[in-house]
Design an enzyme around this catalytic site. Structure first.
Site, PDB file in Angstrom:
ATOM      1  N   GLU A 276     -11.493  -1.145  -4.092  1.00 40.29           N
ATOM      2  CA  GLU A 276     -11.119  -0.526  -3.057  1.00 40.29           C
ATOM      3  C   GLU A 276      -9.824   0.237  -3.428  1.00 40.29           C
ATOM      4  OE1 GLU A 276     -10.359  -3.972  -0.421  1.00 40.29           O
ATOM      5  OE2 GLU A 276      -8.981  -4.935  -2.064  1.00 40.29           O
TER       6      GLU A 276
ATOM      7  N   ASP B 123       0.937  -1.490  -0.053  1.00 42.74           N
ATOM      8  CA  ASP B 123       0.134  -0.141  -0.012  1.00 42.74           C
ATOM      9  C   ASP B 123       1.036   1.282  -0.204  1.00 42.74           C
ATOM     10  OD1 ASP B 123      -2.072  -1.860   0.118  1.00 42.74           O
ATOM     11  OD2 ASP B 123      -2.054  -1.674   2.425  1.00 42.74           O
TER      12      ASP B 123
ATOM     13  N   ILE C 195     -11.769   2.810   5.401  1.00 42.93           N
ATOM     14  CA  ILE C 195     -10.508   2.558   5.315  1.00 42.93           C
ATOM     15  C   ILE C 195     -10.065   3.082   3.992  1.00 42.93           C
ATOM     16  CG2 ILE C 195     -10.552   0.630   6.783  1.00 42.93           C
ATOM     17  CD1 ILE C 195     -10.410  -1.283   4.374  1.00 42.93           C
TER      18      ILE C 195
ATOM     19  N   TRP D 291     -18.279  -3.948   0.870  1.00 45.88           N
ATOM     20  CA  TRP D 291     -19.543  -3.719   1.215  1.00 45.88           C
ATOM     21  C   TRP D 291     -19.971  -2.922  -0.220  1.00 45.88           C
ATOM     22  CZ3 TRP D 291     -16.208  -4.375   5.199  1.00 45.88           C
ATOM     23  CH2 TRP D 291     -16.461  -5.493   6.092  1.00 45.88           C
TER      24      TRP D 291
ATOM     25  N   SER E 281     -13.845   0.101   0.937  1.00 46.92           N
ATOM     26  CA  SER E 281     -13.665  -1.402   0.438  1.00 46.92           C
ATOM     27  C   SER E 281     -14.759  -2.105   0.763  1.00 46.92           C
ATOM     28  CB  SER E 281     -12.322  -1.746   1.291  1.00 46.92           C
ATOM     29  OG  SER E 281     -12.064  -2.773   1.217  1.00 46.92           O
TER      30      SER E 281
END
Length: 326
Positions: free
Chosen positions: A213, A47, A158, A178, A176
């Site tokens: 995401e 990341d 997030i 859902w 991210s």
């Protein structure tokens, strides 16, 4: 994407009285993408977010109190102390002390760092803000929670990223799994939620158990480009993470892919996917470095035992204004 374990929510596939048609092209078996730029030193990372500083470049990553590397030239990286000697106390309300998904940029004479605290597969999550006058690890002052979610929410706080639009307005994009990617407006003086505009915008989503995401938005040529990661991270060489993009004339959407499919209907134009020894590229950000747009991401190196590494590629732009990896 900022989780390093298998995860994902279980939720209803169909909203009552609503039929959803999802349109997203499957990744090709092979694409002739260029390899990442050569880098050396400590390049193992997840990341990544990178900013140019007075000393060169600062590269941050998830975990380890937000691990940090420095580079004088964007190619040789050296590990330094982490951002936080000790994580802020509020983090322990959302995780075991782990922090993820840094987003660092230089605005208004300071370095602004957004980051997340959560546990795998949980909507009990929060995004925090810290600032520094120099960007040097150990100098960041934490300002607390910007936005949080819990089990009653249909989205997840997030994967934050800051956008300053062409009118000077500040926005935070995040999310991210859902219901996907969300955006809120910020106060540019505090970096916290805007005092009067509390609209929660919806930018992108995919079907149940399919990841969208790591959002990141930039503005170029009158369009806003939303970069996201699809599919599975963090499975080593078995990762099928891939970087997708859509665009809009407004920071709050709607975002469409090259074929006109809304990203709220699962759309996205593929920018980068697995090729050769580069497996599962994603977790991306974009660094504006002078006149260069640099795609910054992680991938798993099949030639080096599946280790996660930083990937850097320049972006070029075609005649229709769509980005290409070069």
């Amino acid at each position: 994407m900022r989780w390093t374990k298998g995860r994902g929510p279980l939720r209803a596939a169909v909203a009552a009285g609503t039929v959803l048609v999802w349109m997203a092209a499957a990744p090709p078996a092979f694409a002739a993408y260029p390899g990442p730029d050569p880098v050396s030193g400590d390049t193992r990372i997840h990341d990544p977010s990178m900013v140019r500083t007075g000393d060169g470049y600062l590269l941050l990553e998830s975990h380890g109190n937000l691990g940090a590397r420095t580079s004088p030239d964007r190619s040789r990286f050296t590990r330094t102390d982490p951002v936080f000697p000790t994580v802020p106390a509020w983090v322990h309300e959302y995780s075991d002390g782990d922090v993820w998904a840094p987003d660092i940029s230089y605005q208004r004479g300071r370095y602004w760092l957004y980051y997340a605290a959560s546990t795998s597969g949980s909507r009990n999550s929060a995004i925090g803000l810290a600032t520094s006058p120099t960007g040097r690890p150990g100098t960041f002052r934490d300002h607390g929670i910007v936005v949080s979610t819990d089990l009653d929410d249909d989205h997840n706080a997030i994967d934050p990223a800051l956008l300053v639009d062409r009118q000077g307005r500040w926005w935070l994009v995040f999310g991210s799994f859902w219901s996907g990617i969300r955006m809120i407006r910020l106060d540019p003086f505090t970096g916290m939620p805007h005092p009067t505009d509390r609209t929660l915008h919806h930018l992108a989503r995919r079907p149940v158990e399919q990841a969208v995401e790591a959002p990141y938005v930039i503005e170029r040529g009158g369009h806003y480009y939303l970069f996201v990661s699809f599919d599975h991270c963090c499975r080593g060489v078995d990762s099928d993470y891939r970087i997708m993009v859509g665009r809009s004339t407004s920071p709050t959407g709607p975002y469409l892919d090259r074929d006109g499919v809304p990203m709220l209907d699962g759309g996205g134009t593929q920018l980068l996917a697995s090729h050769g020894d580069v497996r599962g590229p994603g977790g991306q950000s974009v660094l504006r470095d002078g006149d260069v747009d640099l795609l910054v991401y992680h991938y798993y190196d099949r030639a080096d035992g599946g280790l996660s590494k930083v990937g850097l590629n320049r972006l070029s732009w075609d005649d229709e204004g769509w980005p290409l990896v070069t």
